[in-house]
Write a protein that holds these residues in place. Structure first.
Motif, PDB file in Angstrom:
ATOM      1  N   ALA A  73      26.311  17.583  78.726  1.00 19.38           N
ATOM      2  CA  ALA A  73      27.876  18.919  79.023  1.00 19.38           C
ATOM      3  C   ALA A  73      27.254  19.674  77.272  1.00 19.38           C
ATOM      4  O   ALA A  73      28.546  20.876  77.230  1.00 19.38           O
ATOM      5  CB  ALA A  73      28.680  17.732  78.573  1.00 19.38           C
ATOM      6  N   ALA A  74      26.372  18.716  76.252  1.00 18.17           N
ATOM      7  CA  ALA A  74      25.976  20.172  75.564  1.00 18.17           C
ATOM      8  C   ALA A  74      25.432  21.012  75.782  1.00 18.17           C
ATOM      9  O   ALA A  74      25.394  22.379  75.161  1.00 18.17           O
ATOM     10  CB  ALA A  74      25.173  19.370  75.125  1.00 18.17           C
ATOM     11  N   ALA A  75      24.406  20.652  77.167  1.00 17.80           N
ATOM     12  CA  ALA A  75      23.724  22.687  77.222  1.00 17.80           C
ATOM     13  C   ALA A  75      24.926  23.517  78.023  1.00 17.80           C
ATOM     14  O   ALA A  75      24.628  24.840  78.200  1.00 17.80           O
ATOM     15  CB  ALA A  75      22.533  21.896  78.355  1.00 17.80           C
ATOM     16  N   GLN A  76      26.184  22.997  78.762  1.00 19.58           N
ATOM     17  CA  GLN A  76      27.052  23.903  79.146  1.00 19.58           C
ATOM     18  C   GLN A  76      27.869  24.574  78.126  1.00 19.58           C
ATOM     19  O   GLN A  76      27.866  25.288  78.180  1.00 19.58           O
ATOM     20  CB  GLN A  76      27.991  23.145  80.000  1.00 19.58           C
ATOM     21  CG  GLN A  76      27.547  22.763  81.660  1.00 19.58           C
ATOM     22  CD  GLN A  76      28.684  22.484  82.060  1.00 19.58           C
ATOM     23  OE1 GLN A  76      29.726  21.290  82.178  1.00 19.58           O
ATOM     24  NE2 GLN A  76      28.146  22.273  83.486  1.00 19.58           N
ATOM     25  N   THR A  77      27.252  24.335  77.059  1.00 23.98           N
ATOM     26  CA  THR A  77      27.976  25.133  76.132  1.00 23.98           C
ATOM     27  C   THR A  77      27.310  25.778  74.924  1.00 23.98           C
ATOM     28  O   THR A  77      27.628  26.343  74.055  1.00 23.98           O
ATOM     29  CB  THR A  77      28.718  23.681  74.410  1.00 23.98           C
ATOM     30  OG1 THR A  77      27.410  22.815  73.578  1.00 23.98           O
ATOM     31  CG2 THR A  77      28.979  22.924  75.217  1.00 23.98           C
ATOM     32  N   LEU A  78      25.975  26.299  75.639  1.00 25.60           N
ATOM     33  CA  LEU A  78      25.568  26.931  74.842  1.00 25.60           C
ATOM     34  C   LEU A  78      25.213  28.412  76.098  1.00 25.60           C
ATOM     35  O   LEU A  78      24.628  28.848  75.339  1.00 25.60           O
ATOM     36  CB  LEU A  78      23.873  26.887  75.800  1.00 25.60           C
ATOM     37  CG  LEU A  78      23.395  25.352  75.093  1.00 25.60           C
ATOM     38  CD1 LEU A  78      21.887  24.784  75.070  1.00 25.60           C
ATOM     39  CD2 LEU A  78      23.135  25.731  73.502  1.00 25.60           C
ATOM     40  N   TYR A  79      26.096  28.444  76.776  1.00 26.44           N
ATOM     41  CA  TYR A  79      26.049  29.564  77.751  1.00 26.44           C
ATOM     42  C   TYR A  79      27.696  30.100  77.932  1.00 26.44           C
ATOM     43  O   TYR A  79      28.375  29.060  78.493  1.00 26.44           O
ATOM     44  CB  TYR A  79      25.092  29.660  78.327  1.00 26.44           C
ATOM     45  CG  TYR A  79      25.212  29.166  79.932  1.00 26.44           C
ATOM     46  CD1 TYR A  79      26.212  28.898  80.936  1.00 26.44           C
ATOM     47  CD2 TYR A  79      24.666  27.633  79.202  1.00 26.44           C
ATOM     48  CE1 TYR A  79      26.255  28.520  81.649  1.00 26.44           C
ATOM     49  CE2 TYR A  79      24.244  26.650  80.569  1.00 26.44           C
ATOM     50  CZ  TYR A  79      25.348  26.942  81.641  1.00 26.44           C
ATOM     51  OH  TYR A  79      25.567  26.050  82.491  1.00 26.44           O
ATOM     52  N   GLU A  80      27.550  31.297  78.786  1.00 30.23           N
ATOM     53  CA  GLU A  80      29.109  31.571  79.671  1.00 30.23           C
ATOM     54  C   GLU A  80      28.136  32.486  80.083  1.00 30.23           C
ATOM     55  O   GLU A  80      28.238  33.236  79.927  1.00 30.23           O
ATOM     56  CB  GLU A  80      29.911  31.930  78.225  1.00 30.23           C
ATOM     57  CG  GLU A  80      31.413  32.212  79.200  1.00 30.23           C
ATOM     58  CD  GLU A  80      32.405  32.640  77.993  1.00 30.23           C
ATOM     59  OE1 GLU A  80      33.257  34.148  78.920  1.00 30.23           O
ATOM     60  OE2 GLU A  80      32.666  32.431  76.892  1.00 30.23           O
ATOM     61  N   GLU A  81      29.036  32.523  81.582  1.00 32.49           N
ATOM     62  CA  GLU A  81      28.532  32.309  83.009  1.00 32.49           C
ATOM     63  C   GLU A  81      29.708  33.558  82.868  1.00 32.49           C
ATOM     64  O   GLU A  81      30.720  33.545  82.777  1.00 32.49           O
ATOM     65  CB  GLU A  81      28.214  31.640  83.993  1.00 32.49           C
ATOM     66  CG  GLU A  81      28.489  32.072  85.316  1.00 32.49           C
ATOM     67  CD  GLU A  81      27.959  31.195  86.512  1.00 32.49           C
ATOM     68  OE1 GLU A  81      26.971  31.221  87.038  1.00 32.49           O
ATOM     69  OE2 GLU A  81      28.008  29.930  85.727  1.00 32.49           O
ATOM     70  N   SER A  82      28.874  34.411  83.346  1.00 36.66           N
ATOM     71  CA  SER A  82      30.111  36.265  84.145  1.00 36.66           C
ATOM     72  C   SER A  82      30.941  35.610  84.992  1.00 36.66           C
ATOM     73  O   SER A  82      30.448  34.734  86.291  1.00 36.66           O
ATOM     74  CB  SER A  82      29.128  37.230  83.513  1.00 36.66           C
ATOM     75  OG  SER A  82      28.608  37.181  85.459  1.00 36.66           O
ATOM     76  N   GLU A  83      31.569  36.020  85.436  1.00 31.28           N
ATOM     77  CA  GLU A  83      33.012  35.898  86.732  1.00 31.28           C
ATOM     78  C   GLU A  83      32.417  36.175  87.447  1.00 31.28           C
ATOM     79  O   GLU A  83      32.239  35.592  89.133  1.00 31.28           O
ATOM     80  CB  GLU A  83      34.211  36.071  86.192  1.00 31.28           C
ATOM     81  CG  GLU A  83      35.169  36.545  84.731  1.00 31.28           C
ATOM     82  CD  GLU A  83      36.103  34.756  85.040  1.00 31.28           C
ATOM     83  OE1 GLU A  83      35.978  34.218  86.467  1.00 31.28           O
ATOM     84  OE2 GLU A  83      35.511  33.739  84.731  1.00 31.28           O
ATOM     85  N   GLU A  84      32.105  37.589  87.472  1.00 28.27           N
ATOM     86  CA  GLU A  84      30.578  38.217  88.533  1.00 28.27           C
ATOM     87  C   GLU A  84      30.200  37.156  89.556  1.00 28.27           C
ATOM     88  O   GLU A  84      29.891  36.492  90.750  1.00 28.27           O
ATOM     89  CB  GLU A  84      30.507  39.497  88.314  1.00 28.27           C
ATOM     90  CG  GLU A  84      31.458  40.680  87.944  1.00 28.27           C
ATOM     91  CD  GLU A  84      31.623  40.778  86.460  1.00 28.27           C
ATOM     92  OE1 GLU A  84      30.374  40.136  85.856  1.00 28.27           O
ATOM     93  OE2 GLU A  84      32.405  40.980  86.381  1.00 28.27           O
ATOM     94  N   SER A  85      29.477  36.533  88.358  1.00 23.58           N
ATOM     95  CA  SER A  85      27.794  35.784  89.079  1.00 23.58           C
ATOM     96  C   SER A  85      29.061  34.350  88.872  1.00 23.58           C
ATOM     97  O   SER A  85      28.810  33.662  90.686  1.00 23.58           O
ATOM     98  CB  SER A  85      27.171  35.280  88.137  1.00 23.58           C
ATOM     99  OG  SER A  85      26.563  34.244  87.986  1.00 23.58           O
ATOM    100  N   LEU A  86      29.927  33.683  88.573  1.00 23.95           N
ATOM    101  CA  LEU A  86      30.646  32.443  89.505  1.00 23.95           C
ATOM    102  C   LEU A  86      31.222  32.938  90.552  1.00 23.95           C
ATOM    103  O   LEU A  86      30.682  32.396  91.615  1.00 23.95           O
ATOM    104  CB  LEU A  86      31.676  31.788  88.857  1.00 23.95           C
ATOM    105  CG  LEU A  86      31.515  31.479  87.416  1.00 23.95           C
ATOM    106  CD1 LEU A  86      32.442  31.544  86.429  1.00 23.95           C
ATOM    107  CD2 LEU A  86      30.875  30.037  87.828  1.00 23.95           C
ATOM    108  N   LYS A  87      32.026  34.504  90.724  1.00 21.94           N
ATOM    109  CA  LYS A  87      32.379  34.698  92.445  1.00 21.94           C
ATOM    110  C   LYS A  87      31.121  34.691  93.367  1.00 21.94           C
ATOM    111  O   LYS A  87      31.176  34.204  94.154  1.00 21.94           O
ATOM    112  CB  LYS A  87      33.029  36.125  92.337  1.00 21.94           C
ATOM    113  CG  LYS A  87      34.320  35.250  91.193  1.00 21.94           C
ATOM    114  CD  LYS A  87      35.889  37.063  91.489  1.00 21.94           C
ATOM    115  CE  LYS A  87      36.445  36.564  90.899  1.00 21.94           C
ATOM    116  NZ  LYS A  87      36.995  37.753  90.043  1.00 21.94           N
TER     117      LYS A  87
END
Length: 126
Positions: A73-87
């Protein structure tokens, strides 16, 4: 404050070990703002990273720094994934699911007779 890219990748849980993170950076699987890196390169909030892990490519923006590995959970706060990457990852996941459904695994292992038939068939192809 800045952190080495290999430490950050390990802390953000993109790679299981720091040695593996170093190996992937050296191999060109991680790029910052479109450029290849060395493992000692410093990462700062706002940097855009392209991370290749297996068949998947993550495009993330660094939001915070960490030198030590914490919880997922703490690791996921270190970055933000782009919408294109998620799609793109979602589309690839769906294609893999459909591919697996179209070629199901056999219900059981081949017995001795079936193995011999398979071997004969494969040798005949050569």
């Amino acid at each position: 404050m800045a952190v080495r890219i290999d430490k950050w990748l390990w802390a953000a849980r993109f790679y299981k070990t720091r040695g593996l993170a170093t190996e992937m950076v050296n191999g060109g699987h991680v790029q910052m703002n479109g450029d290849r890196l060395k493992p000692s390169r410093q990462v700062q909030p706002g940097d855009v990273l392209s991370i290749v892990r297996g068949d998947e490519t993550y495009i993330v923006t660094v939001t915070s720094l960490a030198e030590k590995r914490g919880s997922a959970a703490a690791a996921q706060t270190l970055y933000e994934e782009s919408e294109e990457s998620l799609k793109a990852r979602e589309v690839r996941r769906e294609l893999r699911r459909l591919d697996a459904a179209s070629a199901p695994a056999p219900k059981r292992r081949p017995d001795k007779k079936a193995r011999r038939q398979i071997i004969r068939f494969v040798r005949r192809e050569d």
